[in-house]
Design an enzyme around this catalytic site. Structure first.
Site, PDB file in Angstrom:
ATOM      1  N   ASP A 291       0.812  -1.196   0.116  1.00 55.32           N
ATOM      2  CA  ASP A 291      -0.066  -0.111  -0.041  1.00 55.32           C
ATOM      3  C   ASP A 291       0.867   1.137  -0.082  1.00 55.32           C
ATOM      4  O   ASP A 291       1.815   1.241   0.844  1.00 55.32           O
ATOM      5  CB  ASP A 291      -0.894  -0.148   1.186  1.00 55.32           C
ATOM      6  CG  ASP A 291      -1.772   1.032   1.536  1.00 55.32           C
ATOM      7  OD1 ASP A 291      -1.665   2.124   0.982  1.00 55.32           O
ATOM      8  OD2 ASP A 291      -2.919   0.929   1.869  1.00 55.32           O
TER       9      ASP A 291
ATOM     10  N   CYS B 237       1.169   2.953   3.252  1.00 55.05           N
ATOM     11  CA  CYS B 237       1.585   2.240   4.474  1.00 55.05           C
ATOM     12  C   CYS B 237       3.063   2.644   4.912  1.00 55.05           C
ATOM     13  O   CYS B 237       4.074   2.681   3.917  1.00 55.05           O
ATOM     14  CB  CYS B 237       1.484   0.908   4.222  1.00 55.05           C
ATOM     15  SG  CYS B 237       2.720  -0.153   5.229  1.00 55.05           S
TER      16      CYS B 237
ATOM     17  N   CYS C 235       5.297  -0.362   4.363  1.00 46.66           N
ATOM     18  CA  CYS C 235       5.594  -0.443   3.135  1.00 46.66           C
ATOM     19  C   CYS C 235       6.647   0.526   2.387  1.00 46.66           C
ATOM     20  O   CYS C 235       7.462   0.157   1.692  1.00 46.66           O
ATOM     21  CB  CYS C 235       4.277  -0.258   2.355  1.00 46.66           C
ATOM     22  SG  CYS C 235       2.955  -1.606   2.844  1.00 46.66           S
TER      23      CYS C 235
ATOM     24  N   ARG D 286      -5.360  -0.852   1.662  1.00 49.19           N
ATOM     25  CA  ARG D 286      -5.946  -1.277   3.129  1.00 49.19           C
ATOM     26  C   ARG D 286      -7.286  -0.729   3.313  1.00 49.19           C
ATOM     27  O   ARG D 286      -8.151  -1.467   4.062  1.00 49.19           O
ATOM     28  CB  ARG D 286      -4.876  -0.943   4.517  1.00 49.19           C
ATOM     29  CG  ARG D 286      -3.599  -1.761   4.171  1.00 49.19           C
ATOM     30  CD  ARG D 286      -2.568  -0.904   5.268  1.00 49.19           C
ATOM     31  NE  ARG D 286      -2.420   0.482   4.785  1.00 49.19           N
ATOM     32  CZ  ARG D 286      -2.149   1.303   5.452  1.00 49.19           C
ATOM     33  NH1 ARG D 286      -1.853   1.079   6.790  1.00 49.19           N
ATOM     34  NH2 ARG D 286      -1.952   2.785   5.197  1.00 49.19           N
TER      35      ARG D 286
END
Length: 262
Positions: free
Chosen positions: A132, A135, A138, A178
């Site tokens: 994502d 994120c 991430c 998400r």
């Protein structure tokens, strides 16, 4: 494994129909066994999911159904549909996870052309990461694809460390916004996958930079749905070469140690 709202609705609408269809089939068989083809047709028609396989389990009369929404179990008369994990307590084995691993490998194959790949020069391992752009972990993972610097918590000094690709780990991205399809990340990730240079676009997005909105035919939604079917609950989430899932972030050296030891 989380059931999608569409599947839950289908189950509530067609549960009785499934029972009537299968009960007629079951009455024809003294052994209580299902016809795999008929089972596949009924599941696909009534629940709106694609069935990859129907197989027997160690439990007499309970059948395993591998679908586009994950793994389920069904009784011979079709009255009961089970969701959850089946364990072999003697051998301490999660039989559902074993089957899911095989299913993940098979289903990932059809998404290979859609992945954003950062290939290691001396490839030793390949991990597929559901990611994502919004994120934090991430973004950290992306920052560590190549050689990077990080402060040593003990010495307080910057150290130069090898990234994932430096250690022989190829990273392949699939989209998993998400917040779902109504989140800003979903639109941003569509633009990433529609960009001419996807690798550059996802890098900019993960660095917090605005990227130009781009529209095209894409399968970000299908990637997201695939992650849901795989049991992804957060990002990053890694699928290893054997089909097993590794949730969360791991630093490059720690991930390599895990892969070498698994």
């Amino acid at each position: 494994m989380k059931l999608s709202k569409a599947l839950l609705l289908s189950m509530s609408l067609f549960g009785l129909s499934l029972g009537s269809v299968w009960s007629a089939q079951a009455s024809e068989s003294a052994t209580g066994k299902l016809d795999p083809l008929k089972t596949q047709q009924v599941i696909e028609a009534r629940l709106g999911v694609k069935v990859d396989s129907v197989a027997e389990t160690p439990l007499p009369g309970i059948y395993e159904i591998a679908t586009s929404q994950g793994m389920f179990y069904v009784s011979p008369d079709g009255q009961y549909l089970l969701q959850g994990s089946l364990f072999d307590l003697v051998n301490r084995t999660n039989l559902t996870e074993q089957s899911m691993a095989k299913l993940r490998i098979k289903q990932l194959a059809s998404f290979e052309e859609d992945m954003i790949v950062f290939k290691a020069k001396d490839e030793k391992h390949v991990v597929t990461v559901f990611t994502d752009t919004s994120c934090g972990y991430c973004r950290k993972l992306h920052h560590e694809l190549y050689t990077y610097q990080e402060k040593n918590p003990q010495t307080k000094k910057l150290e130069t460390l090898p990234g994932y690709t430096d250690l022989g780990i190829t990273v392949r991205y699939l989209a998993f916004p998400r917040g779902g399809v109504d989140s800003p990340a979903y639109g941003q990730m569509q633009s990433v996958w529609c960009s001419e240079d996807k690798a550059a676009a996802i890098g900019e997005a993960k660095n917090g930079k605005a990227i130009s909105p781009v529209s095209c035919k894409n399968n970000v939604l299908q990637q997201y749905q695939l992650g849901e079917a795989f049991g992804v609950r957060g990002t990053p989430a890694m699928v290893l070469e054997d089909g097993s899932m590794l949730p969360g972030y791991r630093p490059p050296a720690a991930l390599l140690e895990f892969l070498e030891g698994s």
